[in-house]
Enzyme design. Structure first.
Site, short mmCIF file in Angstrom:
data_model
loop_
_atom_site.label_atom_id
_atom_site.label_comp_id
_atom_site.label_asym_id
_atom_site.label_seq_id
_atom_site.Cartn_x
_atom_site.Cartn_y
_atom_site.Cartn_z
N HIS A 126 37.56 32.37 38.51
CA HIS A 126 38.44 32.76 39.62
C HIS A 126 38.46 34.29 39.77
O HIS A 126 38.27 34.82 40.87
CB HIS A 126 39.85 32.22 39.33
N GLU A 127 38.69 34.98 38.64
CA GLU A 127 38.75 36.43 38.69
C GLU A 127 37.38 37.05 38.97
O GLU A 127 37.27 38.07 39.65
CB GLU A 127 39.32 36.99 37.37
N HIS B 25 36.75 37.07 42.69
CA HIS B 25 37.40 38.22 43.34
C HIS B 25 36.56 39.48 43.14
O HIS B 25 36.30 40.23 44.09
CB HIS B 25 38.78 38.45 42.72
#
Length: 265
Positions: A57-58, A61
């Site tokens: 997820h990170e 980003h």
């Protein structure tokens, strides 16, 4: 744009590789029921899989920000998938894992610092914010593939339960993250399209957005609607409440191994 990023800055961290190895080994233990404690194997698989998804997820980003123009991402270590490189390890990893253990809810993490002034264009800013929860969506789709492909008869029952519960966490995290609340990715998607005055007014409340969401979820009607939406998504993916329930029961191995035989129709 990525030519300024060195090979070392892109190298996958041994920490992430270790987490991924735990996920693979525990998945094998659940599949074969090799462990003397099936619940503990499910616990390891779900927790390690959840942390791996948080790292991805990170990373999503960060990677999207890199292509958007923020070349500082590499020096911060975000491209290595190392959770220890996040700005707030406690918020991104520790707290979400604690919430999973305590309540079985996929708490959104999020702590990669992106230098937004380096990125030009509202669409790029929106895509950077959307990239994280979209990763949870893809993870949920992959986990539930045996269900929506109608191939669960080829998957051991215990592994099916574990997949269902881990997928439930992904769906919960995606829905929570996409809420247009300050401090969550959903607000980050729409923020570039708001006026400067509105953004300035909302900015002080961003650190309390998630707390506000959990406060509102205490309202029975809101809670029912929220978890009803999660159930609807899970049913659309072919996952039954039976599978998610027993996945969570086996996950809580410290309560003792559940006697599923007594509940079979």
């Amino acid at each position: 744009m990525t030519t300024a990023i060195t090979r070392r800055e892109r190298r996958i961290s041994p920490v992430f590789l270790g987490l991924f190895a735990i996920m693979v080994v525990s998945a094998w233990a659940v599949w074969t029921e090799y462990s003397a404690s099936p619940g503990f194997a499910v616990f390891l698989f779900v927790v390690s899989g959840w942390v791996v998804s948080l790292c991805l997820h990170e990373y999503a980003h960060a990677r999207t920000a890199l292509h958007g123009g923020d070349l500082s991402i590499g020096a911060k270590g975000y491209l290595t998938l190392n959770p220890l490189k996040y700005t707030h390890v406690a918020l991104s990893i520790v707290l979400p894992v604690v919430f999973v253990i305590m309540g079985g809810i996929g708490l959104p993490g999020g702590a990669v610092f992106i230098e937004r002034h380096r990125i030009q264009g509202r669409w790029k800013h929106s895509l950077i914010s959307a990239a994280g929860p979209l990763t949870n969506v893809l993870f949920a789709a992959a986990l539930t593939a045996p269900f929506w492909l109608d191939a669960t008869d080829r998957v051991p029952e215990l592994f099916r339960f574990a997949l269902a519960f881990l997928a439930l966490l992904q769906v919960t995290a995606a829905i929570l993250n996409f809420l247009p609340v300050p401090g969550l990715d959903g607000y980050g998607v729409i923020e570039p399209w708001l006026s400067h005055r509105v953004r300035r007014q909302v900015e002080p409340y961003a650190p309390f957005g998630l707390l506000g969401v959990f406060g509102i979820l205490w309202i029975p009607e809101v809670n029912e609607a929220f978890f009803g939406a999660i159930d609807a998504v899970m049913r659309a993916l072919g996952v039954s409440e039976w599978d998610t329930y027993w996945g969570q029961e086996f996950f809580r191995f410290w309560q003792g191994e559940p006697d599923i035989a007594g509940f079979r129709p």
